[in-house]
Motif scaffolding. Structure first.
Motif, PDB file in Angstrom:
ATOM      1  N   LEU A  17       0.832  -1.207   0.000  1.00  0.00           N
ATOM      2  CA  LEU A  17       0.000   0.000   0.000  1.00  0.00           C
ATOM      3  C   LEU A  17       0.861   1.250   0.000  1.00  0.00           C
ATOM      4  O   LEU A  17       0.574   2.226  -0.699  1.00  0.00           O
ATOM      5  CB  LEU A  17      -0.922  -0.002   1.217  1.00  0.00           C
ATOM      6  CG  LEU A  17      -1.782   1.257   1.410  1.00  0.00           C
ATOM      7  CD1 LEU A  17      -2.721   1.440   0.224  1.00  0.00           C
ATOM      8  CD2 LEU A  17      -2.563   1.183   2.713  1.00  0.00           C
ATOM      9  N   SER A  18       1.952   1.227   0.764  1.00  0.00           N
ATOM     10  CA  SER A  18       2.839   2.391   0.827  1.00  0.00           C
ATOM     11  C   SER A  18       3.468   2.686  -0.532  1.00  0.00           C
ATOM     12  O   SER A  18       3.538   3.844  -0.959  1.00  0.00           O
ATOM     13  CB  SER A  18       3.931   2.143   1.869  1.00  0.00           C
ATOM     14  OG  SER A  18       3.358   1.917   3.135  1.00  0.00           O
ATOM     15  N   ALA A  19       3.926   1.633  -1.227  1.00  0.00           N
ATOM     16  CA  ALA A  19       4.511   1.829  -2.550  1.00  0.00           C
ATOM     17  C   ALA A  19       3.473   2.326  -3.542  1.00  0.00           C
ATOM     18  O   ALA A  19       3.757   3.181  -4.389  1.00  0.00           O
ATOM     19  CB  ALA A  19       5.129   0.519  -3.039  1.00  0.00           C
ATOM     20  N   PHE A  20       2.273   1.787  -3.424  1.00  0.00           N
ATOM     21  CA  PHE A  20       1.184   2.232  -4.305  1.00  0.00           C
ATOM     22  C   PHE A  20       0.912   3.724  -4.110  1.00  0.00           C
ATOM     23  O   PHE A  20       0.778   4.483  -5.082  1.00  0.00           O
ATOM     24  CB  PHE A  20      -0.076   1.416  -4.000  1.00  0.00           C
ATOM     25  CG  PHE A  20      -1.276   1.807  -4.812  1.00  0.00           C
ATOM     26  CD1 PHE A  20      -1.499   1.261  -6.065  1.00  0.00           C
ATOM     27  CD2 PHE A  20      -2.186   2.737  -4.329  1.00  0.00           C
ATOM     28  CE1 PHE A  20      -2.604   1.623  -6.825  1.00  0.00           C
ATOM     29  CE2 PHE A  20      -3.297   3.101  -5.069  1.00  0.00           C
ATOM     30  CZ  PHE A  20      -3.500   2.545  -6.316  1.00  0.00           C
ATOM     31  N   LEU A  21       0.850   4.179  -2.862  1.00  0.00           N
ATOM     32  CA  LEU A  21       0.589   5.597  -2.580  1.00  0.00           C
ATOM     33  C   LEU A  21       1.749   6.477  -3.041  1.00  0.00           C
ATOM     34  O   LEU A  21       1.545   7.629  -3.418  1.00  0.00           O
ATOM     35  CB  LEU A  21       0.336   5.792  -1.087  1.00  0.00           C
ATOM     36  CG  LEU A  21      -0.956   5.157  -0.560  1.00  0.00           C
ATOM     37  CD1 LEU A  21      -1.059   5.330   0.947  1.00  0.00           C
ATOM     38  CD2 LEU A  21      -2.168   5.769  -1.247  1.00  0.00           C
ATOM     39  N   THR A  22       2.960   5.928  -3.012  1.00  0.00           N
ATOM     40  CA  THR A  22       4.097   6.678  -3.556  1.00  0.00           C
ATOM     41  C   THR A  22       3.898   6.953  -5.040  1.00  0.00           C
ATOM     42  O   THR A  22       4.173   8.046  -5.535  1.00  0.00           O
ATOM     43  CB  THR A  22       5.402   5.894  -3.333  1.00  0.00           C
ATOM     44  OG1 THR A  22       5.594   5.689  -1.944  1.00  0.00           O
ATOM     45  CG2 THR A  22       6.588   6.654  -3.906  1.00  0.00           C
ATOM     46  N   GLY A  23       3.410   5.940  -5.772  1.00  0.00           N
ATOM     47  CA  GLY A  23       3.115   6.129  -7.195  1.00  0.00           C
ATOM     48  C   GLY A  23       2.042   7.171  -7.418  1.00  0.00           C
ATOM     49  O   GLY A  23       2.128   7.991  -8.333  1.00  0.00           O
ATOM     50  N   VAL A  24       1.021   7.173  -6.572  1.00  0.00           N
ATOM     51  CA  VAL A  24      -0.054   8.166  -6.690  1.00  0.00           C
ATOM     52  C   VAL A  24       0.501   9.569  -6.491  1.00  0.00           C
ATOM     53  O   VAL A  24       0.228  10.490  -7.277  1.00  0.00           O
ATOM     54  CB  VAL A  24      -1.165   7.873  -5.667  1.00  0.00           C
ATOM     55  CG1 VAL A  24      -2.198   9.000  -5.658  1.00  0.00           C
ATOM     56  CG2 VAL A  24      -1.841   6.543  -5.982  1.00  0.00           C
ATOM     57  N   LEU A  25       1.290   9.741  -5.417  1.00  0.00           N
ATOM     58  CA  LEU A  25       1.850  11.060  -5.136  1.00  0.00           C
ATOM     59  C   LEU A  25       2.791  11.516  -6.242  1.00  0.00           C
ATOM     60  O   LEU A  25       2.806  12.695  -6.621  1.00  0.00           O
ATOM     61  CB  LEU A  25       2.587  11.030  -3.795  1.00  0.00           C
ATOM     62  CG  LEU A  25       3.130  12.376  -3.300  1.00  0.00           C
ATOM     63  CD1 LEU A  25       2.003  13.377  -3.121  1.00  0.00           C
ATOM     64  CD2 LEU A  25       3.898  12.197  -1.995  1.00  0.00           C
ATOM     65  N   ALA A  26       3.559  10.588  -6.805  1.00  0.00           N
ATOM     66  CA  ALA A  26       4.475  10.939  -7.893  1.00  0.00           C
ATOM     67  C   ALA A  26       3.714  11.503  -9.087  1.00  0.00           C
ATOM     68  O   ALA A  26       4.131  12.491  -9.700  1.00  0.00           O
ATOM     69  CB  ALA A  26       5.279   9.715  -8.313  1.00  0.00           C
ATOM     70  N   VAL A  27       2.586  10.899  -9.402  1.00  0.00           N
ATOM     71  CA  VAL A  27       1.795  11.372 -10.541  1.00  0.00           C
ATOM     72  C   VAL A  27       1.176  12.729 -10.253  1.00  0.00           C
ATOM     73  O   VAL A  27       1.177  13.626 -11.098  1.00  0.00           O
ATOM     74  CB  VAL A  27       0.698  10.345 -10.893  1.00  0.00           C
ATOM     75  CG1 VAL A  27      -0.256  10.909 -11.938  1.00  0.00           C
ATOM     76  CG2 VAL A  27       1.331   9.068 -11.412  1.00  0.00           C
ATOM     77  N   VAL A  28       0.642  12.911  -9.049  1.00  0.00           N
ATOM     78  CA  VAL A  28      -0.004  14.180  -8.709  1.00  0.00           C
ATOM     79  C   VAL A  28       0.978  15.333  -8.816  1.00  0.00           C
ATOM     80  O   VAL A  28       0.654  16.416  -9.300  1.00  0.00           O
ATOM     81  CB  VAL A  28      -0.612  14.116  -7.292  1.00  0.00           C
ATOM     82  CG1 VAL A  28      -1.120  15.486  -6.863  1.00  0.00           C
ATOM     83  CG2 VAL A  28      -1.748  13.100  -7.262  1.00  0.00           C
TER      84      VAL A  28
END
Length: 691
Positions: free
Chosen positions: A417-428
């Motif tokens: 989940l943490s890695a997934f949220l990192t990807g989300v933040l990177a895109v934003v």
């Protein structure tokens, strides 16, 4: 010589006219297979019903529109009808251009459906037969033209209309008709040039637009049509064939995206607002399968290049820390890399969906729209501050925030989940900027929507995620690379704290962006939120989770107040340290009319690539001197907040985001789109070459 070539070509094409018309069985001729169909087998007394001639030309042969162009003839109907029954003029679908031996015809290839409106004014009663019969004469052409005729018939009954077996064919044909134009059209002929003007709001991008004049001998069909854009519409110019005929003038305006309008023309010179900027150099989106595939490949390449753009620097720390661990826990590294990629791809698709949905409701939004909202900007500034404080060791708040901040001590419970949220933040953070190849690809996606948009944004997400995922798997798969990485130790904590500087910088940058969107009171409230969060984390002696809950609650309330207390200004204005003027289409067309060179800079406070270009290139003494010595006007359009005029200008070049740089040379030269990453020497050379 060209006249003789055209004369001989016309003779060859029309040789078939000497051949006697070919007749065959009903609905058939030598090169046509046709039938007369109806939306319903019954027609009410005194009612209307839509008929259609559904025909197909032999492969390689074509038929003609109401204006056939250089050669040809439109289909004609000779009806045999019961008394009181009338059938109106045929309604033609949007034609296509058919070039042949230097001539240009307007017509159709393959299957065509011509709509025929019927009016039943007969005295026939319910249940009585209503026989219809027509002789159809067509000119069918390939390398020669042959006049052919055939008969079609249909037997209806008088009664209540109900959809028949051919209703869907007719409904599809009705959708293929050009739509009534929601804008005005004008025509004028001056010195052998026909000028068509189209003014109105929300016009499609005019690149590659083509105007089919319904009346014959108005324009020379083979002559090219050039588009000239303006602040309130656009114009099309082509070679006139003679003086304008008497009576009403109409035509079909066709855009490359498939949209077409039926336009009524008034005789009037071009209005000042529909010309002056030249033809936009971006070109309309290629909507064919090959065009969509090319756009997807461009999105894939652009996504990979986006990793190297300045806007991605704030999230580099997260990626670097993850890579530093990849060689020591291979299974976890593999899982985290895939989760990061999933977060990236889903976030790109979500952003695309929001943009497409907003645009379908008429909103003028584009790529990076999220940072045009002060709510989002304030929230992201606080998130970046939390991440920076976490990376600095000020606090620790469990798996999710730990991994967002790149904590060295992995939480084994929620690493995916943490890695997934990192990807989300990177895109934003990264999405507001566009890399090379991305701009045209996103323009195609947002123009087309549907499966095309999903395909292109999926490719964009894959491209953005691919370098990090591939590098992680390389480290895992190559033992020598894994062994070369230093083993975990105190150095990772120092690296983490050092990289937190990037996150602090990102937070400060977002606060600065926020300051461009609201007034002083709003900025003051956001700063108060920052003070609260720092004080709550550093001073408070509450348990960790309670402390975070208190601070986050205060931050959310204060950030909302900061964004809501005073609304953002309607139009942002960039303050450049060199001479410039604010963007305006009317001002741009005036400068163009005077023959002055102009460099248009479409920027935004939240576009990091734009700011890098400004510092490295546009605001340097060399470029400022080139502006002055060449008399080039530097025109800046600030898209920090929503601006419909800037949105429309971006659309003219097939773009949906910034940066966009367009150079207009002197003496009304055609515009030139510049690269998204500028080079100082190239800009100076370009400006001086146009002098």
């Amino acid at each position: 010589m060209s006249f003789l070539v055209r004369l001989v070509t016309s003779v060859v094409l029309l040789m078939g006219l000497a051949i006697a018309p070919v007749q065959a069985a009903e609905g058939k001729s030598a090169h046509i297979d046709a039938r007369l169909i109806s939306v319903s087998p019954s027609v009410p007394q005194g009612g209307d019903l839509m008929l259609a001639l559904d025909y197909k030309a032999a492969p390689g042969w074509h038929t003609y529109w109401i204006n056939a162009g250089d050669t040809g003839k439109a289909p004609t109907f000779t009806w045999s009808l019961p008394d009181g029954v009338t059938i109106g003029d045929a309604k033609f679908p949007v034609p296509k251009t058919i070039p042949t031996f230097g001539l240009m015809s307007y017509g159709y290839e393959g299957r065509t459906v011509l709509l025929l409106p019927l009016r039943n004014g007969s005295k026939l009663g319910a249940g009585e037969a209503l026989p219809l019969k027509a002789r159809v004469d067509m000119l069918v052409c390939e390398k020669i033209c042959i006049p052919e005729s055939f008969e079609v018939s249909l037997r209806l009954t008088v009664g209540t209309a109900a959809p028949g077996s051919d209703a869907k064919i007719i409904a599809k044909a009705e959708k293929a008709l050009p739509k009534p134009a929601p804008f005005t059209g004008t025509i004028a002929v001056t010195d052998g040039v026909a000028e068509f003007g189209f003014a109105g709001k929300d016009l499609p991008s005019p690149q590659d637009a083509y105007f089919f004049v319904a009346q014959e001998k108005v324009v020379k069909a083979p002559a090219p049509q050039t588009v000239d854009t303006g602040a309130e519409g656009f114009a099309i110019r082509t070679e006139a064939q003679g003086a304008l005929p008497e009576g009403d003038l109409t035509g079909v305006l066709k855009f490359k995206n498939g949209i077409a309008y039926d336009v009524k023309l008034t005789r009037a010179p071009l209005a000042p607002g529909v010309y002056g900027m030249g033809s936009a150099a971006g070109g309309a989106a290629d909507t064919s399968f090959g065009g969509i595939l090319l756009a997807a490949l461009g999105a894939l390449a652009g996504g990979m290049i986006l990793n190297l753009m300045p806007c991605v620097f704030p999230v580099l720390s997260m990626k670097l820390l993850a890579l530093s661990r990849a060689g020591h826990d291979q299974r976890l590294a593999r899982t985290e890399a895939l989760a990061y990629g999933g977060g990236v791809i889903l976030s790109f698709l979500a952003l695309a969906g929001l943009i497409v949905l907003a645009r379908s409701f008429g909103a003028q939004v584009g790529w990076g729209f999220q940072l045009q909202s002060p709510y989002v900007t304030a929230a992201l500034a606080l998130v970046m501050l939390l991440v920076a404080l976490n990376m600095s060791g000020v606090f620790s708040v469990g798996a999710t925030l730990q991994r967002l901040g790149g904590e060295v001590q992995l939480d084994q419970k929620r690493p995916v989940l943490s890695a997934f949220l990192t990807g989300v933040l990177a895109v934003v953070v990264a999405a507001p900027c566009t890399a090379p190849f991305m701009g045209p690809a996103i323009g195609v996606a947002l123009t087309q929507g549907g499966l095309s948009a999903v395909t292109i944004f999926l490719a964009l997400g894959l491209g953005f995620a691919l370098p990090f995922v591939a590098l992680t798997f390389l480290i895992i798969s190559v033992p020598a690379v894994a062994r070369a990485l230093p083993r975990p130790g105190p150095w990772m904590s120092w690296l983490q704290r050092g990289l937190s500087v990037l996150m602090y910088g990102a937070a400060l940058w977002l606060i600065w962006v926020f300051a461009q969107q609201v007034t002083g009171l709003g900025l003051g409230l956001l700063i108060a939120a920052v003070v609260l969060i720092v004080a709550g984390l550093v001073i408070a002696r509450l348990p960790s989770l309670a402390r975070i809950a208190m601070v986050v609650t205060a931050v959310v309330v204060t950030a909302f107040a900061a964004a809501h207390a005073l609304p953002p200004t309607s139009k942002a204005t960039t303050v450049a340290p060199i001479d410039h003027i604010a963007f305006g289409m009317n001002q741009l067309t005036r400068l163009r009319a005077e023959g002055k060179p102009v460099l248009v800079d479409m920027t935004a406070a939240w576009c990091v690539t734009c700011k890098v270009n400004e510092v490295r290139v546009l605001y340097t003494p060399e470029v400022a001197d080139a502006f002055k010595t060449t008399g080039t006007t530097y025109m800046v359009g600030d898209w920090t907040n929503q601006d419909p005029e800037i949105s429309r200008y971006l659309t003219l070049f097939g773009r949906s985001g910034v940066p966009l740089y367009v150079y207009y040379g002197p003496n009304k030269a055609e515009p030139k789109v510049l690269p998204q990453m500028l080079d100082r020497g190239d800009i100076v050379k370009l400006l001086k070459a146009g002098k």
